[in-house]
Design a protein around this motif. Structure first.
Motif, PDB file in Angstrom:
ATOM      1  N   ASP A  83       0.908  -0.936  -0.085  1.00 19.23           N
ATOM      2  CA  ASP A  83      -0.049   0.206   0.257  1.00 19.23           C
ATOM      3  C   ASP A  83       0.853   1.175  -0.256  1.00 19.23           C
ATOM      4  O   ASP A  83       0.493   1.973  -0.427  1.00 19.23           O
ATOM      5  N   ALA A  84       2.192   1.592   0.881  1.00 19.10           N
ATOM      6  CA  ALA A  84       2.800   2.767   1.183  1.00 19.10           C
ATOM      7  C   ALA A  84       3.407   2.350  -0.449  1.00 19.10           C
ATOM      8  O   ALA A  84       3.647   4.019  -0.653  1.00 19.10           O
ATOM      9  N   ALA A  89       4.239   5.890  -5.083  1.00 21.42           N
ATOM     10  CA  ALA A  89       3.869   6.244  -7.184  1.00 21.42           C
ATOM     11  C   ALA A  89       3.000   6.956  -7.397  1.00 21.42           C
ATOM     12  O   ALA A  89       3.379   7.455  -8.519  1.00 21.42           O
ATOM     13  N   HIS A  90       1.463   6.445  -6.934  1.00 20.50           N
ATOM     14  CA  HIS A  90       0.934   7.886  -7.412  1.00 20.50           C
ATOM     15  C   HIS A  90       0.546   8.562  -7.014  1.00 20.50           C
ATOM     16  O   HIS A  90       0.448   9.813  -7.985  1.00 20.50           O
ATOM     17  N   ASP A  93       2.833   9.960 -10.472  1.00 22.15           N
ATOM     18  CA  ASP A  93       2.127  10.090 -11.725  1.00 22.15           C
ATOM     19  C   ASP A  93       2.307   8.663 -12.256  1.00 22.15           C
ATOM     20  O   ASP A  93       2.114   8.617 -13.028  1.00 22.15           O
ATOM     21  N   LEU A  94       2.730   7.988 -11.278  1.00 21.31           N
ATOM     22  CA  LEU A  94       3.079   6.398 -11.414  1.00 21.31           C
ATOM     23  C   LEU A  94       2.428   5.898 -11.399  1.00 21.31           C
ATOM     24  O   LEU A  94       1.840   5.499 -10.297  1.00 21.31           O
ATOM     25  N   GLN A  95       1.783   5.141 -12.735  1.00 18.26           N
ATOM     26  CA  GLN A  95       0.562   4.119 -12.503  1.00 18.26           C
ATOM     27  C   GLN A  95       1.783   2.695 -11.922  1.00 18.26           C
ATOM     28  O   GLN A  95       2.702   2.588 -11.587  1.00 18.26           O
ATOM     29  N   VAL A  96       0.608   1.648 -11.085  1.00 18.68           N
ATOM     30  CA  VAL A  96       0.889   0.125 -10.542  1.00 18.68           C
ATOM     31  C   VAL A  96       0.439  -0.910 -11.450  1.00 18.68           C
ATOM     32  O   VAL A  96      -0.358  -0.905 -11.550  1.00 18.68           O
ATOM     33  N   ALA A  97       1.575  -1.576 -11.710  1.00 23.29           N
ATOM     34  CA  ALA A  97       0.744  -2.818 -12.831  1.00 23.29           C
ATOM     35  C   ALA A  97       1.552  -4.253 -11.567  1.00 23.29           C
ATOM     36  O   ALA A  97       2.455  -3.814 -11.624  1.00 23.29           O
ATOM     37  N   LEU A  98       0.833  -5.097 -11.325  1.00 21.31           N
ATOM     38  CA  LEU A  98       1.481  -6.258 -11.057  1.00 21.31           C
ATOM     39  C   LEU A  98       1.398  -7.412 -11.452  1.00 21.31           C
ATOM     40  O   LEU A  98       0.515  -7.518 -13.215  1.00 21.31           O
ATOM     41  N   ARG A 172      -7.622  -2.100  -4.419  1.00 22.29           N
ATOM     42  CA  ARG A 172      -6.967  -2.108  -3.134  1.00 22.29           C
ATOM     43  C   ARG A 172      -5.474  -0.208  -3.996  1.00 22.29           C
ATOM     44  O   ARG A 172      -5.068   0.339  -3.627  1.00 22.29           O
ATOM     45  N   GLY A 173      -5.481  -0.292  -5.087  1.00 22.82           N
ATOM     46  CA  GLY A 173      -5.197   0.782  -5.459  1.00 22.82           C
ATOM     47  C   GLY A 173      -3.725   0.396  -6.466  1.00 22.82           C
ATOM     48  O   GLY A 173      -4.072   0.545  -8.083  1.00 22.82           O
TER      49      GLY A 173
END
Length: 412
Positions: A83-84, A89-90, A93-98, A172-173
């Motif tokens: 979560d941190a 990242a957000h 303005d960095l999106q996150v991909a898993l 969760r984002g």
């Protein structure tokens, strides 16, 4: 047409990046995911606008042998640590991909253990793809790896579970998914799973790992937004290495066709292949990067490639270690080829300033074995770049505006 992403992704393999133990052992959680926090500004400095993470779920060894899809690997930390990272990242303005390892699980996964104890009969065994042998049923394993047991996505319970995993982390984002080994599941079996995900998260971007085959057909039948463009990866490095730009030209013609129906996920390096600087040297690697950043697609840059790091992928136990190394604790300690890093900054900035490149097609202007000029053109015809590649001597590349003004050139 499937949705696309306007992001350029910095691709990290977390277990290697954070120097996690090779196997999961007992003991307290170690918040190694937080070691990525100081590196988010490094990603932004490069010009990346997304963070593509390798496996973060609880696994037995390398991350692709999952034990629990709903739990962060204790070697990396807890939900709070992820979560941190998402929040930080957000904030940038960095999106996150898993990385969704959803085709197979560890042979120590609770479902596999229970199915084994029941002789691969009963409700748990129905979750697995089984092979029937003279000695009785046995689980199908992924590409000969006995520790990786394939799930049966034709089972509605499995399909609901996979969709549930994806939705859980999107809730969760998380912003996007890479579907590992997507090619191992029939495309039509992904369709109901992704429809379930879309109903809850219509803006999530999903791409699948597909190596061979009819990319456009896979996208159409599966409901994925994109697939990995391995054809272009191979043509890029081998055209430079073999001094044969006819291969790249032929592949870009096919690439133009893909862009009519979807936007491929493009790369010149990832966690599964020999480093581009090993194959081509640092100057050849920069030329490959120039191709990546001036053709249509959703590009990713694999960590270490921005510094010209080298490493050979070997097909043996531990053969991935050389291309999945640790990074230092802080960006100030990062070493490598600064010319390669600057080329990444320059070319990613060039692309970021021209979002039309995401869907650009190419038109050949000049072609020989060692010299290639192409025009990258916006889909609406309103903008263009001219790219020149030359491998007659030291590999070099030049990018010019439509009016001939020099925008960038590689430095010898």
């Amino acid at each position: 047409m499937p949705r696309t992403s306007d992001r350029t992704w910095w691709h990290v393999y977390p277990l290697g990046f954070t120097d996690a133990p090779a196997t999961r052992v007992g003991g307290p959680h170690e918040p190694r995911l937080r070691r990525l926090l100081p590196w988010l500004d490094h990603a932004r400095d490069l010009g990346a606008t997304g963070l593509l993470l390798g496996p973060v779920f609880d696994s037995a060894t390398h991350g692709y042998d999952t034990l629990d899809h709903l739990r962060v690997d204790p070697r990396l930390g807890t939900d709070a640590d992820l979560d941190a990272l998402l929040a930080a990242a957000h904030d940038r303005d960095l999106q996150v991909a898993l990385d969704g390892v959803l085709n197979h699980v560890s042979d120590q996964h609770p479902i596999v253990v229970r199915a084994r104890e029941a002789g691969f009969a009963g409700p748990d065994a129905a979750w697995l793809r089984l092979e029937h042998t003279p000695d009785g049923p046995r689980p199908r394993v992924f590409e000969g790896h006995s520790s990786l047991v394939e799930l049966d996505h034709a089972n509605p319970e499995v399909a609901a579970y996979v969709a549930g995993v994806m939705n859980h982390w999107l809730d969760r984002g998380v912003d996007a998914w890479r579907l590992d080994a997507a090619y191992a599941v029939a495309p039509e079996l992904w369709a109901p799973i992704l429809a379930d995900v879309r109903a809850r998260h219509p803006h999530a971007w999903v791409f699948g790992e597909v190596i061979h085959g009819d990319y456009a057909d896979v996208v159409d039948r599966s409901g994925m937004d994109s697939v990995t463009q391995y054809e272009l990866w191979k043509a890029t490095w081998s055209s430079i290495a073999d001094r044969n730009f006819f291969e790249l030209d032929w592949t870009l013609t096919r690439h133009n066709g893909f862009l009519e129906t979807f936007v491929p996920q493009t790369f010149v390096g990832n966690h599964d292949v020999t480093r581009i600087a090993t194959t081509l040297g640092s100057q050849g690697a920069v030329v490959a990067l120039a191709v990546l950043m001036t053709v249509g697609g959703v590009p990713s840059v694999y960590y270490g490639d921005e510094m010209g790091w080298t490493g050979v992928k070997e097909h043996r136990a531990g053969g991935d270690d050389a291309v999945r190394p640790p990074y230092p604790a802080a960006p100030a300690a990062l070493t490598g080829d600064e010319r390669v890093r600057q080329a990444h900054r320059d070319l990613l900035a060039l692309r970021r300033a021209r979002p039309w490149l995401t869907t650009a097609t190419t038109r050949t202007l000049e072609l020989t074995n060692t010299r290639y000029r192409y025009r990258a053109e916006a889909a609406d015809g309103g903008a263009a770049l001219e790219v020149e590649l030359d491998v007659s001597g030291t590999p070099r590349a030049t990018v010019r505006a439509d009016d001939g003004a020099l925008l960038w050139e590689s430095v010898a």
